[in-house]
Design an enzyme around this catalytic site. Sequence first.
Site, PDB file in Angstrom:
ATOM      1  N   GLU A  40      21.033  81.598  65.925  1.00 43.48           N
ATOM      2  CA  GLU A  40      22.273  82.221  66.411  1.00 43.48           C
ATOM      3  C   GLU A  40      23.441  81.234  66.371  1.00 43.48           C
ATOM      4  OE1 GLU A  40      23.354  85.277  67.489  1.00 43.48           O
ATOM      5  OE2 GLU A  40      21.498  86.134  66.751  1.00 43.48           O
TER       6      GLU A  40
ATOM      7  N   SER B  20      18.552  77.462  67.912  1.00 42.83           N
ATOM      8  CA  SER B  20      18.474  78.858  67.479  1.00 42.83           C
ATOM      9  C   SER B  20      19.358  79.138  66.273  1.00 42.83           C
ATOM     10  CB  SER B  20      18.930  79.748  68.643  1.00 42.83           C
ATOM     11  OG  SER B  20      19.281  81.024  68.184  1.00 42.83           O
TER      12      SER B  20
ATOM     13  N   TYR C  15      25.635  82.885  74.448  1.00 41.86           N
ATOM     14  CA  TYR C  15      24.298  82.322  74.249  1.00 41.86           C
ATOM     15  C   TYR C  15      24.310  81.288  73.131  1.00 41.86           C
ATOM     16  CZ  TYR C  15      19.535  82.015  72.407  1.00 41.86           C
ATOM     17  OH  TYR C  15      18.337  81.546  71.926  1.00 41.86           O
TER      18      TYR C  15
END
Lengths: 347, 340
Positions: B132, B130, B154
């Site tokens: 992120e 991801s 996460y």
Amino acid sequence: MPAALITGINGQDGSYLAEFLLAKGYRLVGTTPDRTSDQQLILHIRDRIEIVETDLLSQEWIEDLLGRHKPDEVYNLAARASSRDLWTQPVATGDLNGLTVARILGGIRKIDPRIRFVQASSSEVFGNTAETPQTETTAFHPRNPYGAAKAYGHWITAAYREQERLFACSSILYNHESPRRKIDFVTRKISQAAAAISLGEEKELHLGRLDARRDWGFAGDYVRAMWLMLQQAQPDDYIIATGETHSVRDFCAAAFAHVGLDYRDFVLEDAADCRPPETGLLAGNPAKAHRVLGWKPAVGFQDLVRMMVDADLEAIRSGEIHARHALSNPSSSRTNSANSTVQENPS
Amino acid sequence: MKRALITGITGQDGSYLAELLLPKGYEVHGIKRRSSSFNTARIDNILPDWHEREARLFLHFADLSDSTSLIKLLCQIQPDEIYHLGAQSHVRVSYEIPEYTGDVTALGTIRLLEAIRVVNFKTKFYQASSSEMFGTTPEYPQCETTPFRPSSPYACAKLYAHWMTVNYRESYDLFACNGILFNHESPRRGETFVSRKITRGVARIRAGLQEKLYMGNLEAKRDWGYTPEYVDAMWRMMQLDRADDFVVATGETHSVREFLETAFAYAGLDWEKYVEIDARYFRPVEVDHLEGDAGKAERILGWRPKVKFHDLVRLMVDSDTQLLEDQLSGHLARSASARD
């Protein structure tokens, strides 16, 4: 009286840290996984610390521990680590070395966000890095499950510092050794072999790649750095290293010279045990710790080697260690010795 | 016939991926978690009736937190390709459930990699990494060599899984790819994610069902792409001779504010009249600029996104408008997944 909680208090680092904090007047609580775990290294201070058996895989246990003992500082040293375990049981490694960091930080956030926290991070987070020496801004590239779990612990610590405003630090510890190192680490294997051979108890030592280089410091110096981090006005991450690297060969030369021997007469490099050469050289630049913490290692390389050999000589002479027994196990004397790169104490 | 296993098949990406693989002739297997409520809405339209003979889509109960269930499943299915999309995937929620997020998102990946090692090492593995993971990195655009700087539980868990995937590839020679996907949206995006929250809000405000839309940081910039194109990139990675990691992104970045402006304007509304800022949605440190450089994916996979920001916003507003009309007129049977 300040209070500290040390996870993995019965390991090399935990025992040095406990001695250091007791001398500073701390009240100490230490965790061990269970009653049967080896407490040899803390026997001499056993009556001055509180030992708690804790399941560090349980959020509830951790919160209960924090709530009951109300520490001002938490030192997270517990980890699965051994040169042989880097690839075995990666889920268990991740659960303890990685997720437990999140559990403790989550517990601190919930129970008392003023508790200060330091994570024993590791130079293994840099793994295959192309950058040498490494600083606090060098990009991570862990090369095994141990390093990946430590990298997770490192980042989750930074996340709680930034997002939850916790006083949370990572100490990126390079290899740190001592007479309390376990025998499956290459430094201790060498110091014990040099001592045993000089006393006529052993004949030779099998090692992996002798040219592998490491940044080796003294564990007693490194736990002091962790304490210093928690006394600052602001939490931050620090590389804790000597800034020098030496080869396994250098370590052998120094250890055998200390007992009046030439290592070349006794040390055999086992090609069969050699892993492919590593791409990254793990060498730390501790400039930030010098500048901000005023930390400098007190014990240099030669002194460290001599200290370890002397301790092994003493232990063998006093019968505390039976050299033959310790060295006769082929799996412990011949397993990837030059790659024994990890430093935390198995909990 | 190739056999694929998709974890997270009931999610946004998994449902589109299943739809991509079935026409290519794959037999598709998916993992679903036991839940008290129905959780297969996104794939109901492609799920065969149980009596259909030619069925090529199968769902199995298993759980990423249960190693044994994964090993049993791999033994039973013997997949050629595993697309590991299952995760606790909500960034904000991960602050509330960090341990669970780490267990499912990070350790779940390791359990799956270990299951492959035990059952069949020839299985190809795709890991849903991801953007992120880049988090608060000051560098942009971000590519495969940009240093990671995760800032949420996460992102930390995704990065952990990313490195484990790299480790299994480098040390065990497993065919394992990381697709570092930047934000990818669609009408099937979960309603709590910012893009869908906006387009659904626009539809409801226009219909007079909602007065305000409460938002967090409007200045966060994201690289928003269209999910069906992103699952195609996943499949392309798995067809390579050598496994590798790829950034998948549009190369354009737009703020949440722009998303609001575009969505409301498309519906003929002035966003400033409806949007309220709720400080509770802010983080002390925001991930403020994600912008991917997918040059490597274009060069090696021949992948290029066609649906860009404005088209994406419009198609999501259209879809939510239609969905709402259907619901209001009683056509509840018509699901979001059946329409686009």
